[in-house]
Design an enzyme around this catalytic site. Structure first.
Site, PDB file in Angstrom:
ATOM      1  N   ASP A 277     -10.021  -0.097   3.891  1.00 14.73           N
ATOM      2  CA  ASP A 277      -8.838  -0.696   4.499  1.00 14.73           C
ATOM      3  C   ASP A 277      -9.127  -1.014   5.964  1.00 14.73           C
ATOM      4  O   ASP A 277      -9.903  -0.308   6.623  1.00 14.73           O
ATOM      5  CB  ASP A 277      -7.680   0.306   4.414  1.00 14.73           C
ATOM      6  CG  ASP A 277      -6.298  -0.306   4.583  1.00 14.73           C
ATOM      7  OD1 ASP A 277      -6.191  -1.351   5.231  1.00 14.73           O
ATOM      8  OD2 ASP A 277      -5.327   0.298   4.095  1.00 14.73           O
TER       9      ASP A 277
ATOM     10  N   ASP B 259      -7.455  -1.975  -0.005  1.00 13.84           N
ATOM     11  CA  ASP B 259      -6.519  -2.946   0.567  1.00 13.84           C
ATOM     12  C   ASP B 259      -7.297  -4.227   0.828  1.00 13.84           C
ATOM     13  O   ASP B 259      -8.316  -4.212   1.538  1.00 13.84           O
ATOM     14  CB  ASP B 259      -5.938  -2.382   1.862  1.00 13.84           C
ATOM     15  CG  ASP B 259      -4.811  -3.231   2.441  1.00 13.84           C
ATOM     16  OD1 ASP B 259      -4.889  -4.472   2.349  1.00 13.84           O
ATOM     17  OD2 ASP B 259      -3.867  -2.654   3.015  1.00 13.84           O
TER      18      ASP B 259
ATOM     19  N   HIS C 249       4.244   1.118   4.128  1.00 14.90           N
ATOM     20  CA  HIS C 249       2.876   0.851   3.675  1.00 14.90           C
ATOM     21  C   HIS C 249       1.855   1.354   4.691  1.00 14.90           C
ATOM     22  O   HIS C 249       0.662   1.402   4.377  1.00 14.90           O
ATOM     23  CB  HIS C 249       2.663  -0.636   3.341  1.00 14.90           C
ATOM     24  CG  HIS C 249       2.634  -1.560   4.518  1.00 14.90           C
ATOM     25  ND1 HIS C 249       2.103  -2.837   4.452  1.00 14.90           N
ATOM     26  CD2 HIS C 249       3.064  -1.415   5.800  1.00 14.90           C
ATOM     27  CE1 HIS C 249       2.207  -3.431   5.624  1.00 14.90           C
ATOM     28  NE2 HIS C 249       2.785  -2.593   6.454  1.00 14.90           N
TER      29      HIS C 249
ATOM     30  N   HIS D 180      -6.746  -0.673   8.019  1.00 12.93           N
ATOM     31  CA  HIS D 180      -5.777   0.197   8.672  1.00 12.93           C
ATOM     32  C   HIS D 180      -5.894   1.616   8.140  1.00 12.93           C
ATOM     33  O   HIS D 180      -6.304   1.838   6.992  1.00 12.93           O
ATOM     34  CB  HIS D 180      -4.358  -0.325   8.425  1.00 12.93           C
ATOM     35  CG  HIS D 180      -4.174  -1.757   8.796  1.00 12.93           C
ATOM     36  ND1 HIS D 180      -4.379  -2.792   7.897  1.00 12.93           N
ATOM     37  CD2 HIS D 180      -3.834  -2.343   9.971  1.00 12.93           C
ATOM     38  CE1 HIS D 180      -4.172  -3.953   8.506  1.00 12.93           C
ATOM     39  NE2 HIS D 180      -3.834  -3.713   9.761  1.00 12.93           N
TER      40      HIS D 180
ATOM     41  N   HIS E  59       0.799  -1.220   0.000  1.00 11.58           N
ATOM     42  CA  HIS E  59       0.000   0.000   0.000  1.00 11.58           C
ATOM     43  C   HIS E  59       0.832   1.271   0.000  1.00 11.58           C
ATOM     44  O   HIS E  59       0.282   2.363  -0.167  1.00 11.58           O
ATOM     45  CB  HIS E  59      -0.976   0.010   1.180  1.00 11.58           C
ATOM     46  CG  HIS E  59      -2.305   0.612   0.837  1.00 11.58           C
ATOM     47  ND1 HIS E  59      -3.441   0.451   1.610  1.00 11.58           N
ATOM     48  CD2 HIS E  59      -2.695   1.388  -0.214  1.00 11.58           C
ATOM     49  CE1 HIS E  59      -4.448   1.089   1.060  1.00 11.58           C
ATOM     50  NE2 HIS E  59      -4.025   1.670  -0.051  1.00 11.58           N
TER      51      HIS E  59
ATOM     52  N   GLU F   1      -1.952  -5.192  -1.652  1.00  3.63           N
ATOM     53  CA  GLU F   1      -1.629  -6.078  -0.529  1.00  3.63           C
ATOM     54  C   GLU F   1      -2.070  -7.523  -0.711  1.00  3.63           C
ATOM     55  O   GLU F   1      -2.107  -8.295   0.251  1.00  3.63           O
ATOM     56  CB  GLU F   1      -2.167  -5.525   0.797  1.00  3.63           C
ATOM     57  CG  GLU F   1      -1.559  -4.203   1.214  1.00  3.63           C
ATOM     58  CD  GLU F   1      -0.138  -4.294   1.765  1.00  3.63           C
ATOM     59  OE1 GLU F   1       0.375  -5.438   1.914  1.00  3.63           O
ATOM     60  OE2 GLU F   1       0.471  -3.234   2.025  1.00  3.63           O
TER      61      GLU F   1
ATOM     62  N   ASP G  99      -3.338   3.846   7.755  1.00  5.21           N
ATOM     63  CA  ASP G  99      -2.191   4.227   6.912  1.00  5.21           C
ATOM     64  C   ASP G  99      -1.889   5.722   7.011  1.00  5.21           C
ATOM     65  O   ASP G  99      -1.523   6.372   6.036  1.00  5.21           O
ATOM     66  CB  ASP G  99      -2.436   3.829   5.456  1.00  5.21           C
ATOM     67  CG  ASP G  99      -2.524   2.324   5.280  1.00  5.21           C
ATOM     68  OD1 ASP G  99      -2.114   1.589   6.198  1.00  5.21           O
ATOM     69  OD2 ASP G  99      -3.020   1.869   4.229  1.00  5.21           O
TER      70      ASP G  99
ATOM     71  N   ASP H  93      -6.926  -6.482   2.786  1.00  3.38           N
ATOM     72  CA  ASP H  93      -7.094  -6.882   4.184  1.00  3.38           C
ATOM     73  C   ASP H  93      -8.322  -6.274   4.837  1.00  3.38           C
ATOM     74  O   ASP H  93      -8.623  -6.571   5.994  1.00  3.38           O
ATOM     75  CB  ASP H  93      -5.828  -6.608   5.006  1.00  3.38           C
ATOM     76  CG  ASP H  93      -5.552  -5.131   5.271  1.00  3.38           C
ATOM     77  OD1 ASP H  93      -6.470  -4.301   5.201  1.00  3.38           O
ATOM     78  OD2 ASP H  93      -4.374  -4.803   5.566  1.00  3.38           O
TER      79      ASP H  93
END
Length: 368
Positions: free
Chosen positions: A177, A292, A194, A179, A154, A337, A181, A294
């Site tokens: 996402d 992302d 990332h 997260h 990312h 990712e 980031d 995830d």
């Protein structure tokens, strides 16, 4: 107790341990709306530029560089063409460090990949790669194409956002996402870049780019160093946020929908509010979506490096993609990712299949 265990085992033996990707069918049908209705920022005839960005230096795991090739191998290009897109499949960008320059060269050699700025690992390589990505994405947008950047980790989004904002400064950003980031070299706990793309480009978060080797091109005042206003960013799907990121989100008033909000309001209401925040005051605004893998629950997408339990379900993930496409404003996309080396064969293919399904939903697939 033994009889109960045997009964449970017999019950579960009737089902495979995972839903095998090749035992289900996903119809690849275009929406009843035309791509002109859905993607009105893209020049006719609508062209998607698939940009392979096998960047892996922003995180510690080998394998994120394999994602673009595997998605192509399993049909990404042909599936996009099914929806009436013209597909420009650009070659994967090379991020290999160049050889040292000779003494007669006018430019200094590239320093080692382990950056001297210890809290931004591999910053030379990431920064250089993101500058290349920014130029490529800007070029495709100015040509009237939709850049679809396939990662890679990312950290590449620092480059895509720079390119997008140079070409279309009014762009709003949907960050899908687990997260945030939003870390920076000043507060990152890991130093992995990332986790920093937004922290390095959201306006007012970080101002010392010229102190980070490789990021000098993003320093304040440099030509081609855009910033994203904090009110032009919306998160969907957060569930693993560092303390410094939480403080920044709250202090800057960034709109963030966590998994708690999705549980509470439902994914439909969350996407209505997310898109409304970006489009209500400026209905003709372009939207960049950074996805992302995830964000999806790791039961469904295990082949990724920063998996966190409790993510989007299969249908929630598709709804996010479908709603973004139906907004009509979607004009550029990252998908990152996917790391096929971080799962066994079944998990790798499950994640690959889901990634292809989500990408086609983003690009105009419809149930009816």
């Amino acid at each position: 107790r033994t009889e109960l265990h045997h009964a449970i085992a017999r019950c579960f033996s009737a089902f495979p341990p995972r839903m095998y990707y090749d035992q289900v069918r996903d119809q690849i049908l275009p929406t009843h709306q035309t791509t002109k209705d859905l993607f009105h920022h893209i020049k006719e005839p609508h062209t998607v530029s698939v940009i392979g960005a096998p960047l892996t230096y922003g995180q510690p795991y080998v394998g994120t560089d394999k994602g673009p090739a595997l998605l192509r191998q399993y049909g990404l290009i042909s599936q996009l063409a099914t929806f009436g897109w013209r597909v420009e499949d650009t070659a994967d960008i090379s991020f290999a460090a160049p050889p040292p320059t000779t003494p007669s060269s006018s430019s200094p050699p590239l320093p080692p990949s382990s950056s001297s700025h210890t809290n931004a690992k591999n910053s030379h390589l990431v920064g250089r790669a993101c500058q290349i990505i920014a130029n490529t994405v800007e070029e495709k947008i100015l040509a009237g194409h939709l850049p679809l950047t396939i990662g890679g980790d990312h950290s590449l989004a620092l480059g895509t956002l720079a390119g997008v904002l140079r070409a279309r400064p009014r762009t709003g950003v949907l960050w899908i996402d687990a997260h945030a980031d939003l870390n920076t070299p000043a507060n990152s706990l890991s130093g992995n870049m990332h986790g920093m793309p937004l922290g390095l480009i959201v306006e007012g978060v970080y101002r010392c780019h010229d102190d980070v080797p490789g990021l000098e091109w993003l320093a304040e005042g440099c030509a081609g160093a855009p910033r994203l206003p904090s009110d032009s960013l919306v998160y969907v799907g957060l569930r693993d946020v560092d303390e410094a990121e939480r403080d920044t989100i709250r202090d800057m008033g960034i709109l963030a929908f966590t998994m708690f909000d999705i549980d509470r309001y439902g994914i439909g209401a969350v996407m209505d509010r997310a898109l409304g925040h970006l489009l209500d005051k400026d209905p003709d605004r372009p939207i960049h979506l950074s996805w992302d893998i995830d964000v999806v629950d790791p039961v469904l997408a295990p082949a990724t490096g920063t998996a966190v339990r409790g993510g989007l379900t299969y249908r929630e993930a598709h709804y996010v993609a479908e709603a973004a496409a139906l907004s009509g404003a979607l004009s550029s996309v990252d998908f990152v990712e996917f790391n096929p080396q971080l799962s066994d064969g079944e998990g790798q293919m499950e994640t690959c299949e889901l990634a292809l399904e989500l990408l086609t939903s983003l690009m105009g697939k419809s149930i009816i």
